[in-house]
Structures are given as C-alpha cells and as structure tokens.
Design a protein around this motif. Structure first.
Motif, PDB file in Angstrom:
ATOM      1  N   HIS A 138       0.830  -1.204   0.000  1.00 20.76           N
ATOM      2  CA  HIS A 138       0.000   0.000   0.000  1.00 20.76           C
ATOM      3  C   HIS A 138       0.870   1.262   0.000  1.00 20.76           C
ATOM      4  O   HIS A 138       1.854   1.347   0.746  1.00 20.76           O
ATOM      5  CB  HIS A 138      -0.911   0.013   1.233  1.00 20.76           C
ATOM      6  CG  HIS A 138      -1.769  -1.209   1.358  1.00 20.76           C
ATOM      7  ND1 HIS A 138      -3.060  -1.276   0.900  1.00 20.76           N
ATOM      8  CD2 HIS A 138      -1.502  -2.439   1.894  1.00 20.76           C
ATOM      9  CE1 HIS A 138      -3.566  -2.472   1.145  1.00 20.76           C
ATOM     10  NE2 HIS A 138      -2.640  -3.197   1.754  1.00 20.76           N
ATOM     11  N   GLY A 171      -7.874  -0.837   5.729  1.00 16.71           N
ATOM     12  CA  GLY A 171      -7.177   0.352   5.247  1.00 16.71           C
ATOM     13  C   GLY A 171      -6.533   1.157   6.352  1.00 16.71           C
ATOM     14  O   GLY A 171      -5.696   2.021   6.078  1.00 16.71           O
ATOM     15  N   GLU A 193      -5.505  -5.254   5.716  1.00 17.27           N
ATOM     16  CA  GLU A 193      -6.061  -5.640   4.416  1.00 17.27           C
ATOM     17  C   GLU A 193      -7.344  -6.442   4.579  1.00 17.27           C
ATOM     18  O   GLU A 193      -8.195  -6.451   3.695  1.00 17.27           O
ATOM     19  CB  GLU A 193      -5.025  -6.463   3.640  1.00 17.27           C
ATOM     20  CG  GLU A 193      -5.508  -7.025   2.315  1.00 17.27           C
ATOM     21  CD  GLU A 193      -5.946  -5.937   1.344  1.00 17.27           C
ATOM     22  OE1 GLU A 193      -6.856  -6.216   0.541  1.00 17.27           O
ATOM     23  OE2 GLU A 193      -5.400  -4.813   1.390  1.00 17.27           O
TER      24      GLU A 193
END
Length: 420
Positions: A138, A171, A193
């Motif tokens: 990410h 997130g 996640e």
C-alpha cells in the motif's frame, strides 16, 4: 409364569413404582444430554484447534532457529503420507491499533502455501477475502498488508455484517513492535487488508497474519532466511504419529517434531478429564434412583407379607419369590432407561430450538455465544456411551432390588399367616 404376572400386578397396583421409574428415567436422560453436549464441545474444540494449527509442526532450538528450512521442506515433502508443507515465522509483539496498545502474536506466512496446510482460506471466506490479498502493498512506501483477528479489531459489541462501525476498518494502519536479533527494538507499520475468524476466541483476539518476508525483516532474520518452523499437512491424519516418528528420526534430535495434539496436550487432557468427571458425578443420579427402588420394593415387601406367605404356602419356592422382586427391579430399570433415552434423544436433537425458546421467554442463554464462541450448541451422540449408560442403569436397578428380594424370600409363611 406366575412370577411374571405377579410382578406386573405389583407394578400396576403401586403408583409409587412410577416414581422409581421416573428416577431412573431422569438419570438416564441427564447423562445422555450432558455426555452428548460434552462430546460435541470436545469434537468442535478439536476441529477448531486443528484448524488454527496443522497436522504436524516442525521447529528447531530457538524462536527463529530454522535456517535451512527449504532443504528441510524438500525432505519433508518426500516423506510418505505428506500432502503439503509451509514455513512460518511466529513471535510475540506489541501492537498499536487506533491508539490502544496490546500484546499479540504475529505469524508471518506465505499465504498460498499456508492455505494448503490449514483452514486459513476458510478463516477469510466470511469476509470475502483471498489468501493472495495478504501479498498486497500500500502507498508509496509499499507498506505490507496484515490480516487481523475479528476480536482484535473489535471496538464495541456488535456484528461485523450489521454493525461494521464496531470494528477497526480495512485500510487503517497498525504498528508492530518486537525484538530484533534479541538486543534491539524493531518497529514496522502494516495496513489492515482484511479480517479473519477462526472460531477460537483466544486466536481471534491475539493473532495477526503478516507476509513471511515482512516477518523476517521485523525480527531481523531476513539475511539468514530463517523461520520459526514448518507446518505439515498429511493425506490422512491417522498416520500422524507414524510420520512424526519418521521425521524425527530423519531430521535429527535438534529438531522438534510434534502433532497438533502433542502441542495442545495439556488443554485436550483437561477437556477429557472434565468430561469424565462430569459423567462420574452425574452417574450418582442413577445411584440415587437405585436407592429409591430399594426403598419402594422394601415397602412393598412389608405391605405384601401376607401375599408372600400365601404364595409360599401354595408351593412357591424361595427362588421364585426372589425372582418376583428381581423382576420388579429389572422392569423398573428397563422401562425407566427406555423412557429416559427417548426423552434424552429428543432433547439432544432439539436442544438449540429449546435454547432459543428459553432465550425468547426469559432473555437468558445457558450457552451464550460470546462466551463459548459457538453459533449453536454442538452435540454428538455416541451409541456406545448410550448403551453403556442404559446397561448401568438397568444393572444398578437389579442390584438395588436384591436386598428386598432376599428379605421377601426369607419370610416364614407360618409366622406370616399366623400374625396376619
């Protein structure tokens, strides 16, 4: 033949005999229900523990001491009855999540390989996630992903489907803090996640899955390419002890090879002991019913002493008189056991329905899901234990009828008829 008819007449004419039958029925019913529920809990717990572990676990001295794990995995895969294996890095850590800090265990895995040795994929399926999602990164910093247990993410009471605000959302960032090379502090950030649910509260509350490479970096063993251990799955668990001994012999004494039952032996032994103690304690209900039979038959002997004297005067033998009262005990035990077994089976088959009615009427649940972590009360009916219960109930009924039978057989017909 007269013994059979007299026995039935005594049972029908004495309403108090029905209380003796009821005592045996209650004892048998209670034993069947409790043993079925305990067997269900035992089987369900074993299934869930087995899902969080694997058939066989291989470790080496030290928390991260398995350095040549790729060679070991090749040797393990070549062993008969082995289906698949997967490396893992496991250790304690301090987690920072939404400002709160807790102690947890992280488990670094190769998600694809981990899915082949356990129930990892099944843990994710309720949340529509796949094992491969753990490999996502990410942001610009390529922050690694993490899967957290459902209870670890819980903020307040609620269900993840209907009340998602009660849980930390996907997130969001978490931070793991642990020891690196045993003398330094290692800090690494991860992005949530997904969520997993194993069905074991302690596991869902205290475990975080992270990628294997990230776990090696976090613990400082990436350069050595070491792991904590190897999980092994077999084609058939019946060969677990055989494969364990074979692997222990081939790998050497510096390795520790154990089945999931070896790893959780203390807990499983405690559950087994609890089940046996519960059965032993409840057995005394049948013993109390036996004393009830003894008292009732003794009272019948005193009330029917004239009848017994007449029977003896007409030629009834001592063995015949004894048989009448032993048959009384046999019939009481047999009828009570059959009635108790029928009611017990009915309760076991409808126990969740009965619990829902009780909950709707009173608001109280005997087995709350938040405590026992079961959506339904698990039950397993074992025919062998049921047959043993019925046999013991009938046998104890006959044994407790021996004293009144002997007392009736020893009555002197002359003395009895003289004073009657």
């Amino acid at each position: 033949m007269y013994k059979f008819f007299i026995t039935l007449r005594y049972l029908r004419s004495r309403k108090i005999s029905f209380f003796a039958v009821a005592g045996v029925a209650v004892g048998v019913m209670t034993l069947i229900v409790v043993l079925s529920v305990m067997n269900g809990f035992d089987q369900e717990l074993r299934s869930r523990i087995r899902g969080t572990l694997t058939h066989i676990i291989i470790t080496k001295g030290g928390m991260y001491g398995l350095e040549n794990y790729t060679q070991v995995m090749e040797k393990v895969k070549a062993t008969e009855h082995v289906s698949s294996c997967a490396p893992f890095v496991e250790g304690p850590a301090l987690i920072k999540i939404r400002g709160r800090k807790e102690f947890v265990y992280f488990k670094g895995i190769n998600p694809v390989e981990e899915a082949t040795v356990g129930d990892f994929k099944a843990f994710l399926s309720p949340f529509r996630k796949e094992p491969e999602d753990l490999q996502k990164t990410h942001g610009e910093n390529q922050t690694a992903s993490a899967f957290c247990g459902i209870e670890l993410l819980r903020v307040s009471p609620g269900d993840p489907e209907t009340d998602p605000i009660s849980f930390v959302q996907e997130g969001e960032q978490i931070v793991l803090v642990t020891l690196k090379n045993w003398d330094k502090i290692s800090v690494k950030a991860f992005v949530i996640e997904g969520t997993f649910k194993s069905g074991m509260y302690d596991y869902d509350k205290n475990y975080v899955y992270i990628p294997l490479a990230a776990a090696q970096e976090l613990t400082g063993i990436k350069e050595r390419d070491a792991v904590s251990g190897i999980s092994v799955k077999l084609h058939d668990y019946r060969y677990a002890n055989e494969v364990r001994d074979k692997l222990q012999s081939s790998l050497g004494f510096e390795y520790y090879v154990q089945t999931w039952e070896d790893a959780r032996r203390t807990f499983l032994t405690a559950v087994m002991l609890e089940r046996r103690v519960m059965a032993f304690i409840l057995f005394f209900i049948i013993v109390v019913a036996g004393f009830n039979i003894l008292a009732i038959l003794t009272m019948i002997v005193l009330e029917k002493s004239k009848d017994i004297g007449i029977l003896k005067a007409l030629g009834a033998t001592t063995q015949g008189i004894m048989s009448i009262f032993l048959l009384n005990g046999l019939f009481i035990g047999s009828i009570g056991s059959c009635v108790g077994a029928a009611i017990g089976f009915s309760v076991v088959l409808r126990i969740n329905w009965l619990e829902s009615i009780l909950y709707n009427m009173t608001g109280w649940r005997p087995f709350p899901p938040e405590v026992y972590y079961f959506d339904q009360i698990p039950t397993v009916i074992k025919p062998a234990s049921i047959m043993i219960t019925i046999f013991i109930a009938i046998l104890s009924s006959v044994i407790f009828s021996i004293y009144p039978a002997i007392r009736a057989a020893r009555l002197d017909p002359v003395e009895t008829l003289r004073y009657e």
